[in-house]
Scaffold this motif. Structure first.
Motif, mmCIF file in Angstrom:
data_model
loop_
_atom_site.group_PDB
_atom_site.id
_atom_site.type_symbol
_atom_site.label_atom_id
_atom_site.label_comp_id
_atom_site.label_asym_id
_atom_site.label_seq_id
_atom_site.Cartn_x
_atom_site.Cartn_y
_atom_site.Cartn_z
ATOM 1 N N LEU A 54 -8.365 13.369 -2.704
ATOM 2 C CA LEU A 54 -7.823 12.613 -1.891
ATOM 3 C C LEU A 54 -7.034 13.088 -0.638
ATOM 4 O O LEU A 54 -6.216 13.873 -1.044
ATOM 5 N N ASN A 76 -12.072 11.550 1.885
ATOM 6 C CA ASN A 76 -12.069 12.038 0.347
ATOM 7 C C ASN A 76 -13.333 12.724 0.148
ATOM 8 O O ASN A 76 -14.283 12.636 0.851
ATOM 9 N N GLY A 93 -9.634 6.243 1.722
ATOM 10 C CA GLY A 93 -8.507 5.329 1.194
ATOM 11 C C GLY A 93 -8.505 5.662 -0.613
ATOM 12 O O GLY A 93 -9.036 6.519 -1.049
ATOM 13 N N PRO A 94 -7.766 4.776 -1.147
ATOM 14 C CA PRO A 94 -7.603 4.938 -2.701
ATOM 15 C C PRO A 94 -8.579 4.878 -3.588
ATOM 16 O O PRO A 94 -9.582 4.233 -3.330
ATOM 17 N N TRP A 98 -5.760 6.979 4.989
ATOM 18 C CA TRP A 98 -7.292 6.584 5.110
ATOM 19 C C TRP A 98 -8.103 6.247 6.382
ATOM 20 O O TRP A 98 -8.796 5.461 6.368
ATOM 21 N N ARG A 124 0.962 -1.003 0.011
ATOM 22 C CA ARG A 124 -0.043 -0.047 0.007
ATOM 23 C C ARG A 124 0.930 1.231 -0.057
ATOM 24 O O ARG A 124 1.877 1.455 0.905
ATOM 25 N N THR A 125 0.437 2.170 -0.842
ATOM 26 C CA THR A 125 1.096 3.516 -0.652
ATOM 27 C C THR A 125 0.113 4.745 -0.301
ATOM 28 O O THR A 125 -1.051 4.446 -0.605
ATOM 29 N N LYS A 126 0.455 5.853 0.179
ATOM 30 C CA LYS A 126 -0.298 6.838 0.633
ATOM 31 C C LYS A 126 -1.032 7.483 -0.662
ATOM 32 O O LYS A 126 -0.330 7.381 -1.708
ATOM 33 N N ASN A 127 -2.212 7.813 -0.459
ATOM 34 C CA ASN A 127 -2.836 8.791 -1.561
ATOM 35 C C ASN A 127 -1.885 9.876 -1.750
ATOM 36 O O ASN A 127 -1.426 10.533 -0.659
ATOM 37 N N GLN A 128 -1.887 10.394 -2.916
ATOM 38 C CA GLN A 128 -1.190 11.779 -3.118
ATOM 39 C C GLN A 128 -2.159 12.923 -2.845
ATOM 40 O O GLN A 128 -3.302 12.752 -3.414
ATOM 41 N N GLU A 129 -2.094 13.852 -1.920
ATOM 42 C CA GLU A 129 -3.212 14.707 -1.614
ATOM 43 C C GLU A 129 -3.513 15.459 -2.680
ATOM 44 O O GLU A 129 -2.387 16.095 -3.375
#
Ligand SMILES: [Zn+2]
Length: 334
Positions: free
Chosen positions: A22, A32, A229-230, A26, A4-9
């Protein structure tokens, strides 16, 4: 740990007239939002947990979408989806009747302010909530409920693009709606879907959550924007439905064996969900399942502070600790 990677804000474009905003993680409070813009007219789906986070959202909409927000739809009344409403000045605010009713209750806002001041530090739940609240500033928030109250469905035309809100509650809360934009194949699901994060359910039933997942699975959509989440396609709804079915099964076995909610939540092997954030939320999930097994009403009161105490203990308990997407154990930081 997982891949898992973080969302890019920031704003991500979904279709010709649709975006998702986003937030990077999460878990608790980092939700979101959605934007529909066409013909000089924009509609926003949800605001954020405090004024500073909502200002970032509104600045991005102003600079990248560049159309005034005339309509705001709240998917539900949890603060991380509506405590910035006051900043969307002049907009029509739409929400379900039960969402509007609940938004006038400031008990949770006061509880979080007290936790943040340290007033509740004597309780494990208080320390846990203080950790969860740390990235946010609850000063200045004036809960601003919907001005237009809906029941089952409501449709708006945004510069020629049809947007439909549908009631799917009581599911995650009493007043959950999902928002679809058929022309772009988009659904903004709010918190009936938490993606790659254990869900935290308040008032509602698993039956309605599962029905909401089946509804989303049946829609002709490509983009599913979960409350946390993504981004995903419809597999987000399938994953969430399978999670609910799994958790109900795990809880039922232990309920039938007379095991307490807290012991059950601790004993459940998260198995396929081992890399989902905030596993301590299973305490809430199991408690709801037990209430349903006992035939209690969807809005039967429950002792959230006791459950948060148990979550705090589970989050502090080493292997059960809350996991943030960079892989470090950090209760309250998701
Ligand atoms: Zn949320």
């Amino acid at each position: 740990m997982s891949g898992r990677t973080k969302n890019q804000e920031g704003l991500a474009r979904l279709g010709q007239h649709t975006w998702a905003y986003l937030q990077p993680d999460w878990g608790f409070g980092l939700s979101n939002a959605g934007v529909v813009g066409c013909g000089g007219d924009a509609l926003l789906v949800d605001t954020f947990f405090d004024l500073a986070h909502t200002r970032r959202l509104l600045e991005a909409v102003a600079s990248q979408v560049g159309m005034p927000i005339r309509t705001l739809v709240n998917t539900h009344d949890n603060g991380d989806h509506c405590w910035g409403n006051q900043l969307v000045e002049g907009a029509e605010i739409i929400g379900h009747r039960l969402c509007a009713d609940a938004m006038g209750n400031t008990a949770v806002l006061e509880l979080l302010r007290a936790a943040q001041r340290g007033d509740l530090d004597a309780l494990p739940a208080g320390r846990y909530l203080r950790g969860l609240a740390e990235p946010f500033d609850f000063d200045g928030i004036v809960p601003t409920p919907p001005s237009t109250v809906m029941e089952d469905t409501l449709t708006r035309d945004v510069g020629g693009v049809e947007v439909e809100a549908r009631y799917v509650g009581p599911a995650h809360t009493a007043g959950d709606v999902i928002v679809t934009v058929p022309a772009d194949g988009v659904v903004y699901a709010g918190d009936v879907i938490f993606r790659l994060c254990h869900p935290l359910e308040w008032q509602g039933t698993y039956a309605n959550l599962i029905e909401a997942m089946r509804l989303i699975e049946s829609l002709d959509v490509e983009h599913v924007v979960s409350g946390h989440g993504p981004l995903a396609g419809k597999e987000a709804a399938t994953e969430m439905r399978e999670y609910f079915e799994w958790l109900i099964g795990e809880a039922r076995e232990r309920w039938e064996a007379g095991i307490s909610v807290i012991d059950a939540a601790r004993a459940i092997d998260p198995g396929p969900y081992a890399d989902w954030a905030e596993p301590e939320r299973m305490v809430f999930g199991v408690d709801r399942a037990y209430r349903e097994f006992e035939g209690k009403a969807w809005d039967a009161p429950f002792d959230a502070i006791t459950l948060f105490d148990a979550m705090a203990a589970m989050a502090e308990g080493g292997e059960s600790g809350a996991v943030v997407p960079d892989g470090s154990a950090a209760p309250g930081q998701s």
